[in-house]
Write an enzyme that holds these catalytic residues in place. Structure first.
Site, PDB file in Angstrom:
ATOM      1  N   CYS A  12     -10.448  13.884  -0.885  1.00 12.00           N
ATOM      2  CA  CYS A  12      -9.668  15.112  -0.797  1.00 12.00           C
ATOM      3  C   CYS A  12      -9.235  15.507  -2.208  1.00 12.00           C
ATOM      4  CB  CYS A  12      -8.445  14.907   0.100  1.00 12.00           C
ATOM      5  SG  CYS A  12      -7.210  13.767  -0.583  1.00 12.00           S
ATOM      6  N   HIS A  41      -6.760   3.719  -0.912  1.00 14.04           N
ATOM      7  CA  HIS A  41      -7.127   2.697   0.073  1.00 14.04           C
ATOM      8  C   HIS A  41      -8.639   2.680   0.285  1.00 14.04           C
ATOM      9  CE1 HIS A  41      -2.829   2.386   1.884  1.00 14.04           C
ATOM     10  NE2 HIS A  41      -3.064   1.446   1.003  1.00 14.04           N
ATOM     11  N   HIS A  74      -0.368   7.373  -3.041  1.00 10.36           N
ATOM     12  CA  HIS A  74       0.627   7.353  -1.966  1.00 10.36           C
ATOM     13  C   HIS A  74       2.059   7.392  -2.472  1.00 10.36           C
ATOM     14  CE1 HIS A  74      -2.958   4.852  -0.942  1.00 10.36           C
ATOM     15  NE2 HIS A  74      -3.000   5.686   0.070  1.00 10.36           N
ATOM     16  N   CYS A  96       0.143  12.131  -4.972  1.00 10.88           N
ATOM     17  CA  CYS A  96      -0.381  13.384  -4.438  1.00 10.88           C
ATOM     18  C   CYS A  96       0.773  14.357  -4.206  1.00 10.88           C
ATOM     19  CB  CYS A  96      -1.114  13.118  -3.121  1.00 10.88           C
ATOM     20  SG  CYS A  96      -1.649  14.621  -2.277  1.00 10.88           S
ATOM     21  N   HIS A 124       3.308   1.189   5.495  1.00  8.76           N
ATOM     22  CA  HIS A 124       2.451   1.940   4.578  1.00  8.76           C
ATOM     23  C   HIS A 124       3.219   2.286   3.304  1.00  8.76           C
ATOM     24  CE1 HIS A 124      -0.204   5.098   3.047  1.00  8.76           C
ATOM     25  NE2 HIS A 124      -1.123   4.673   3.901  1.00  8.76           N
ATOM     26  N   GLU A 126       3.168   4.868   1.431  1.00  7.92           N
ATOM     27  CA  GLU A 126       3.735   6.221   1.422  1.00  7.92           C
ATOM     28  C   GLU A 126       5.099   6.254   2.102  1.00  7.92           C
ATOM     29  OE1 GLU A 126       3.091  10.398   3.741  1.00  7.92           O
ATOM     30  OE2 GLU A 126       1.262   9.388   3.067  1.00  7.92           O
ATOM     31  N   THR A 161       1.865  11.865   5.852  1.00 12.24           N
ATOM     32  CA  THR A 161       0.961  12.989   5.581  1.00 12.24           C
ATOM     33  C   THR A 161      -0.358  12.895   6.324  1.00 12.24           C
ATOM     34  OG1 THR A 161       0.163  11.857   3.585  1.00 12.24           O
ATOM     35  CG2 THR A 161       1.925  13.481   3.303  1.00 12.24           C
ATOM     36  N   ASN A 219      -5.742   7.345   7.105  1.00 15.88           N
ATOM     37  CA  ASN A 219      -6.387   8.596   7.509  1.00 15.88           C
ATOM     38  C   ASN A 219      -7.785   8.351   8.053  1.00 15.88           C
ATOM     39  OD1 ASN A 219      -8.590   9.839   5.473  1.00 15.88           O
ATOM     40  ND2 ASN A 219      -7.132   8.646   4.266  1.00 15.88           N
ATOM     41  N   SER A 261     -10.137   9.023   1.030  1.00 18.43           N
ATOM     42  CA  SER A 261     -10.240   8.128  -0.123  1.00 18.43           C
ATOM     43  C   SER A 261     -11.621   7.487  -0.242  1.00 18.43           C
ATOM     44  CB  SER A 261      -9.163   7.035  -0.021  1.00 18.43           C
ATOM     45  OG  SER A 261      -9.241   6.359   1.220  1.00 18.43           O
TER      46      SER A 261
END
Length: 283
Positions: A12, A41, A74, A96, A124, A126, A161, A219, A261
């Site tokens: 992304c 990741h 993250h 990000c 996680h 994040e 996210t 994700n 990723s």
């Protein structure tokens, strides 16, 4: 074998931005370069960074003076960043921008007296980072899991996210029945929503789906879950080495999706393997 690749497969924008930053720092830094946690990741990408001399640490206390510290995609726990700055280390922020958004929302709404609820994985990186920016108590609710009693009248709900939209909506709806004031801020990133919609569309059009990405990538796991609900013949792999010909018996068309990723070269490796697969009964 015909292979249909999802339009959104691979890096992304936020991941590509961070990867480019790491490469630039590695090329120009005068001293050691480390990332605070795995930069993304994906084990294959992390291995490439290692070849460039970029190390990985879990805490600022592990690095020596003169080290450049790159913050992972993250984000990082605020206290760790404060320690790095307190030591005078050069910090390159690779967080990000979509991850910075829930950090800012948690900080602002907690300061306004809201109890912050985060829909996501408490383990996680994040989520740990987002919690560190809150000025009050936080509760993390695992998607599909129980929602604990929260002793607060005002509740603010945000999401990891990479959360699946339906999971976020379910938590918001449940809390709305319990609390007088519920403020919901959808912090799911645009790329995640587009990637998940793309995966649903792809799964409806093919005989099997391969989702490529790190097994530790939230994700990517969510993409596999989404595809599997529509197309049961869905497999999550990190590289083509995990693929098995018998998975695709009777398949004419295979769909290929990949996490945010997942590097392009890994996606192409899987696509090449699938295209070269000989289907029984074909010349």
């Amino acid at each position: 074998m015909e292979v249909k690749i999802a339009k959104t497969a691979g890096f992304c924008w936020g991941v590509r931005r961070t990867v480019d930053k790491v490469m630039e720092v590695a090329d120009h830094a005068s001293g050691p370069v480390v990332t605070l946690g795995p930069i993304i990741h994906n084990p294959q990408a992390v291995a490439r960074f290692r070849e460039k001399g970029v190390g990985t640490v879990d805490a600022v206390g592990e690095v020596g003076d003169g080290t450049t510290v790159v913050v992972r995609t993250h984000g990082a726990v605020k206290e760790e960043l404060d320690r790095a700055e307190g030591r005078g280390l050069e910090v390159v922020d690779g967080t990000c921008p979509y991850v910075k958004y829930p950090q800012a929302i948690a900080q602002r709404l907690s300061a306004e007296g809201y109890h912050v609820v985060i829909v996501g994985d408490a383990n996680h990186a994040e989520i740990k980072g987002v919690i560190s920016y809150s000025e009050g108590p936080c509760t993390v609710v695992k998607p599909g899991g129980p929602i604990p009693e929260i002793p607060a009248k005002k509740v603010a709900v945000i999401a990891q996210t990479t959360c699946i939209g339906a999971d976020f909506e379910a938590v918001v709806g449940a809390l709305a029945l319990r609390h007088k004031e519920v403020r919901a801020v959808n912090t799911i990133c645009n790329d995640t929503e587009e990637r998940q919609a793309d995966a649903r569309s792809l799964a409806r059009e093919v005989d099997a789906v391969v989702v490529v990405g790190g097994k530790n990538s939230a994700n990517t796991r969510h993409l596999a879950e989404i595809c599997r609900e529509i197309q049961p013949r869905t497999w999550h792999v990190e590289t083509e080495a995990e693929l098995r010909p018998e998975w695709f018996t009777g398949c004419q068309v295979v769909g290929l999706s990949a996490g945010a990723s997942t590097p392009d070269w890994v996606v192409e490796g899987v696509a090449g393997w699938l295209r070269g697969l000989h289907r029984p009964g074909t010349p």
